[in-house]
Design an enzyme around this catalytic site. Structure first.
Site, mmCIF file in Angstrom:
data_model
loop_
_atom_site.group_PDB
_atom_site.id
_atom_site.type_symbol
_atom_site.label_atom_id
_atom_site.label_comp_id
_atom_site.label_asym_id
_atom_site.label_seq_id
_atom_site.Cartn_x
_atom_site.Cartn_y
_atom_site.Cartn_z
ATOM 1 N N LYS A 188 0.847 -1.197 0.000
ATOM 2 C CA LYS A 188 0.000 0.000 0.000
ATOM 3 C C LYS A 188 0.878 1.241 0.000
ATOM 4 C CE LYS A 188 -1.883 2.838 2.746
ATOM 5 N NZ LYS A 188 -1.821 4.064 1.904
ATOM 6 N N GLU A 264 9.638 1.403 10.613
ATOM 7 C CA GLU A 264 10.724 2.374 10.420
ATOM 8 C C GLU A 264 10.066 3.735 10.503
ATOM 9 O OE1 GLU A 264 12.840 5.068 9.389
ATOM 10 O OE2 GLU A 264 12.714 4.418 7.307
ATOM 11 N N CYS A 299 13.467 10.951 6.805
ATOM 12 C CA CYS A 299 13.367 10.546 8.215
ATOM 13 C C CYS A 299 14.718 10.714 8.913
ATOM 14 C CB CYS A 299 12.869 9.121 8.331
ATOM 15 S SG CYS A 299 13.767 7.963 7.308
ATOM 16 N N GLU A 398 9.580 16.187 14.936
ATOM 17 C CA GLU A 398 10.028 15.995 13.551
ATOM 18 C C GLU A 398 9.234 16.945 12.653
ATOM 19 O OE1 GLU A 398 9.013 12.282 11.542
ATOM 20 O OE2 GLU A 398 11.059 12.226 10.769
#
Ligand code: NAI
Ligand code: MG
Length: 495
Positions: A188, A264, A299, A398
Site C-alpha cells: 500500500k 521504520e 526521516c 520531527e
C-alpha cells in the site's frame, strides 16, 4: 534532457491510477477514487483507486493463493534471482518514466528521482536477487545421535505500507527482501504518492513475477492501510511512516493475529560538530546538503545541529553563503536541487513549525517563507533557526521540511546528553579529529546509525532503522531477511 522536454513528457504521460490485484489493473470494487494533486503546480494528475477492506481482501486472497501453491516460493532461489535481476533491469529501462512519475507525484527534483530514487530502488532489487542463492542455512552442534537443521522459510503474505518521501525506494526496501525470500506481497503506497508503486507492479509481471505474488492497493491509511494491518490472513507487516501511525500498526497487529510488525519511523537526528572537526567546509556542506535534501522530507535528516560555540559564527557564515543554491526551483528543471513540499497539508505543518520557532524566541537566520506562490505548488525556502534551545518545539518534534535548528554547545558530554534527550533514535553524527572522542561519542549516541566525519555515507549493504521510537527491525542488508522469514528447527533422530 532539458526542462522543456520534461514538461512535454509530463503533458503526454499516460497516468493510470487503478489498483493492481491478481495480475490485473482494476478500480476499487466500490468505484471510489481520490484526486492526485501534483505539488509542483497544484494540477490534478488524475483519479486513483480508493481501495478499502473489500479490495484488500481480494489482494490478500490473491497473495495467499499464490503463496500456498508455491508458484514463487517453491522456485529454486537461483530462479527467483533471475526474475528479480530482470525486474531491476526493467526498472532502469523505464527509468525516465518512473522518475517523472515520482517527481510529478511528490515534488522532488527530477535529477534526484533519476539518480537516487530509480537507481537505488533498482539496485535494491538487484542486490537481494543476487543474494538469495548465496545464503546457506545452519546445522546445530548436536550430539551424534541427532541432526538438527535450522532453516529459514518465507513468512507467507507480507503487507508493506510505505510513505511518500521516497515512494519507490521505501517500497523496494520492503518488497525486495520479502520477494527474494519467497513471500507474496501486498503493497500500500501513500495516498500522496501512489503512481510509481502501481507501475512497479506491471514491471514485476513483465519481469516474470507470477500473477498474485505482488499486488498494489492504493488508498488511504485508515481504509486500505488499516484493513491490511488488521487482516487475519496477513502474516507480516513492514511499515515506514510516522511514529504516531507506527504505534497504531503494532496495536492492530496485536489486536488481530499477532502478525509480525516491523516499523521504520520518524527521527530528529543530531549532528554534532566539534571545533576540531577535520574539515569545516565539508562539515558545513554535509549539514546543509543533508537537511535540505528531498526538501527536508527525510526521516534521517540531521535536523538538530549541535555546533561548538567557538566555531558557530564561522560555521553559520559558510552555511548562509550556501543558501542561494537551495532556493526551491521547478522540479522538472534538471538544475533544481530543492523541489516542492509534498502537499498542502505538509506545507501547512512546516509553516506552523516555522511560526512556533519564531514565537518561542529562536532567531530566524534565513528563509521561513512560502515561495513560488505563482506556480500553484507548495514551496518553502531553506530555513535556519539559530539560538535554538532543546526545549523548543522545533528542537523536539520531527518537522519533515527544510528547517534546521542550530544549538550551540561548549561541553561535548552536554551535547551528547541533549542529542539523546529525544524519543527518537534513528541517526546521529559526530565530527571531530580526535579518534577517541569520535569512538566514545559514537558509542554514547542512541541511534541506529552514527555517522563520523560525514553524514550521507550509506548503501544497501548496511542496516537502516531506529532505536527507541524510531522503530524496530532493520531495512537493507542481509538483516532485512530476519523480518520476512521464520526460523524453523527440524530435529532428526539418528538410529
Ligand atoms: P503516515 O504515518 O501517516 O503514513 C505512512 C503510511 O501509513 C501511508 O501509506 C499511510 O497511508 C499509512 N497509514 C496512515 N494511517 C494509517 C492507519 N491508520 N493504518 C494503516 N496505515 C496507515 O505518515 P504521513 O502522513 O505520510 O507523514 C506524516 C509524518 O510522518 C511526516 O510529517 C513525518 O513526520 C513522518 N514520516 C516519516 C517517514 C520516515 O521515513 N520515517 C516517512 C513519511 C512520514
Ligand atoms: Mg501526490
Amino acid at each position: 534532457m532539458t526542462n522543456r522536454i520534461w514538461h512535454e513528457r509530463a503533458a503526454s504521460l499516460n497516468i493510470d491510477g487503478r489498483a493492481f490485484i491478481n495480475g490485473q489493473r482494476s478500480w476499487a470494487v466500490s468505484e471510489n477514487t481520490f484526486d492526485n494533486i501534483s505539488p509542483i503546480d497544484g494540477r490534478n494528475l488524475g483519479a486513483v483507486a480508493r481501495c478499502d477492506t473489500v479490495d484488500v481482501d481480494l489482494a490478500v486472497a490473491s497473495a495467499r493463493a499464490a503463496f500456498e501453491d508455491g508458484r514463487w516460493a517453491s522456485l529454486a532461489p537461483a530462479e527467483r534471482k533471475r526474475v528479480l535481476i530482470k525486474f531491476a533491469d526493467l526498472m532502469l529501462k523505464h527509468s525516465d518514466e518512473l522518475a517523472l512519475l515520482e517527481t510529478l507525484d511528490m515534488g522532488k527534483p527530477i535529477k534526484y528521482s533519476q539518480s537516487v530514487d530509480v537507481n537505488s530502488a533498482s539496485n535494491c532489487l538487484r542486490w537481494y536477487g543476487e543474494a538469495i542463492d548465496k545464503i546457506y542455512d545452519e546445522i546445530a552442534p548436536t550430539a551424534s545421535d541427532s541432526l538438527a537443521l535450522i532453516t529459514r522459510e518465507p513468512v507467507g503474505v507480507v503487507a508493506a505500507i510505505v510513505p511518500w518521501n521516497y515512494p519507490m525506494l521505501m517500497a523496494s526496501w520492503k518488497i525486495a527482501p520479502a520477494l527474494a525470500a519467497g513471500n507474496s506481497v501486498v503493497l500500500k503506497p501513500s495516498e500522496k504518492s501512489p503512481l510509481t508503486a502501481l507501475r512497479l507492479a506491471e514491471i514485476a509481471i513483465e519481469a516474470g513475477i507470477p500473477v498474485g505474488v505482488f499486488n498494489v492497493v492504493p488508498g488511504f491509511g485508515h481504509e486500505a492501510g488499516a484493513a491490511l494491518a488488521l487482516h487475519l490472513d496477513v502474516d507480516c507487516i513492514g511499515f515506514t511512516g510516522s511514529t504516531k501511525i507506527g504505534k497504531q500498526i503494532l496495536q492492530m497487529a496485536g489486536q488481530s493475529n499477532l502478525k509480525r510488525a516491523w516499523t521504520e519511523l520518524g527521527g530528529k537526528s543530531a549532528n554534532i560538530v566539534c571545533a576540531d572537526c577535520p574539515d569545516l567546509d565539508e562539515a558545513v556542506e554535509a549539514a546543509i546538503g543533508s537537511i535540505y535534501f528531498n526538501q527536508g522530507e527525510s526521516c534521517n535528516a540531521p535536523s538538530r545541529l549541535f555546533v561548538e560555540a567557538s566555531i558557530k559564527d564561522k560555521f553559520l557564515e559558510k552555511a548562509l553563503a550556501m543558501m542561494p543554491d537551495f532556493q526551491p526551483g521547478d522540479p522538472l528543471d534538471e538544475t533544481t536541487v530543492m523541489g516542492a513540499i509534498v502537499d498542502a497539508t505538509q506545507l501547512k505543518s512546516v509553516m506552523g513549525y516555522i511560526a512556533a520557532g519564531n514565537a518561542e524566541g529562536a532567531k530566524l537566520l534565513h528563509g521561513g517563507q512560502q515561495v513560488k506562490l505563482e506556480s500553484g505548488g507548495y514551496y518553502v525556502s531553506p530555513t535556519i533557526f539559530d539560538q535554538v534551545d532543546s526545549s523548543m518545539k522545533i528542537a523536539r518534534e520531527e518537522i519533515f521540511g527544510p528547517v534546521l535548528a542550530v544549538i550551540a554547545f561548549t561541553d561535548i558530554q552536554d551535547a551528547i546528553r541533549q542529542a539523546n534527550d529525544t524519543p527518537f533514535g534513528l541517526q546521529a553524527a559526530i565530527w571531530t579529529a580526535d579518534l577517541s572522542t569520535a569512538i566514545k561519542t559514537a558509542r554514547a549516541l542512541r541511534a541506529g546509525t552514527v555517522h563520523v566525519n560525514q553524514y550521507d555515507g550509506d548503501d544497501i549493504t548496511v542496516p537502516f532503522g531506529g532505536y527507541k521510537q524510531s522503530g524496530n527491525g532493520r531495512d537493507k542488508s542481509l538483516h532485512a531477511f530476519d523480518k520476512y522469514t521464520e526460523l524453523k528447527t527440524t530435529w532428526i533422530r539418528i538410529r
